[in-house]
Design an enzyme around this catalytic site. Structure first.
Site: not given
Ligand code: PGA
Length: 225
Positions: A98, A147
């Site tokens: 992430h 993302e």
């Protein structure tokens, strides 16, 4: 029907009481989830055991995911949570790479590759986050979440068309068996649109997964396509 993922990333949020309340609210709804949809709930480590037992008790069709994993096997690594520790708690998926881990914890390619290896060795499925078309993806990864950093927590999602194009390029690179999700300011208004794109296999939801009613709406909208 093609498999689709709706992943909830709670990040560093929720106490025990708040998690119990969320599950109570979700359980109260007569949730009708089509078989091709895999819902993955990723609470902080502190809540994994509780969420695991409550999902079972309420018979909720959710899989359990973690937000991170140690790059090492179990052993003398104080503070780390190994993949094996998690399998024991019913965890099936783990988010790796992430952008918040990359930014605040300086996680780079070698460490991310180790995390993927440890996860796969223990039987966990990595959900590997990339920030763009060129982000390196370690071997063995089959679920990728695109993302873009500018879209995370800003209320400014990428366009579904651009996300679809990035997913197409990633699939070309990894192979047709790869599944690509989109994450970044997904909400109840746009989730279905992302899920509908030809090359996208679902969404990864941060902020909008924290409130049970919003998350249920996302599930409902994504289930109808
Ligand atoms: P957001 O976060 O939905 O709050 O933008 C997504 C993520 O960081 O995974």
């Amino acid at each position: 029907m093609e498999k689709r993922f709706i992943v909830a990333n709670w990040k560093s949020n929720k106490t025990v009481g708040e998690a119990e309340e969320w599950i109570k609210q979700v359980s109260g709804d007569r949730l009708q989830v089509p078989e091709n949809i895999e819902i993955v709930l990723c609470p902080p480590f502190t809540l994994l055991a509780l969420v695991h037992s409550q999902l079972k008790a309420q018979n909720l069709p959710f899989a359990l995911g973690a937000q991170d994993v140690s790059p090492f096997p179990e052993g003398a690594y104080t503070g780390e949570v190994s993949a094996r520790n998690m399998v024991d708690l019913g965890v099936k998926y783990v988010i790796i790479g992430h952008s918040e881990r990359r930014k605040y914890f300086q996680e780079d390619e070698p460490v991310l590759t180790d995390k993927v290896r440890e996860s796969l060795d223990a039987g966990l499925t990595p959900i590997f986050c990339v920030q763009g078309k060129t982000t390196p993806i370690p071997a063995g990864v089959k679920i990728i979440a695109y993302e873009p950093v500018a879209a995370i927590g800003t209320g400014q999602p990428d366009s579904p068309e651009n996300a679809d194009e990035v997913a197409r390029v990633i699939k070309e690179k990894i192979g047709p068996e790869a599944m690509v999700l989109y994450g970044g300011s997904v909400n109840e208004g746009n989730a279905a649109n992302f899920c509908q794109q030809e090359n996208l296999n679902g969404v990864l939801v941060g902020g909008a997964s924290l409130e049970a009613d919003k998350f249920l709406k996302i599930l409902e909208n994504a289930s109808q396509i």
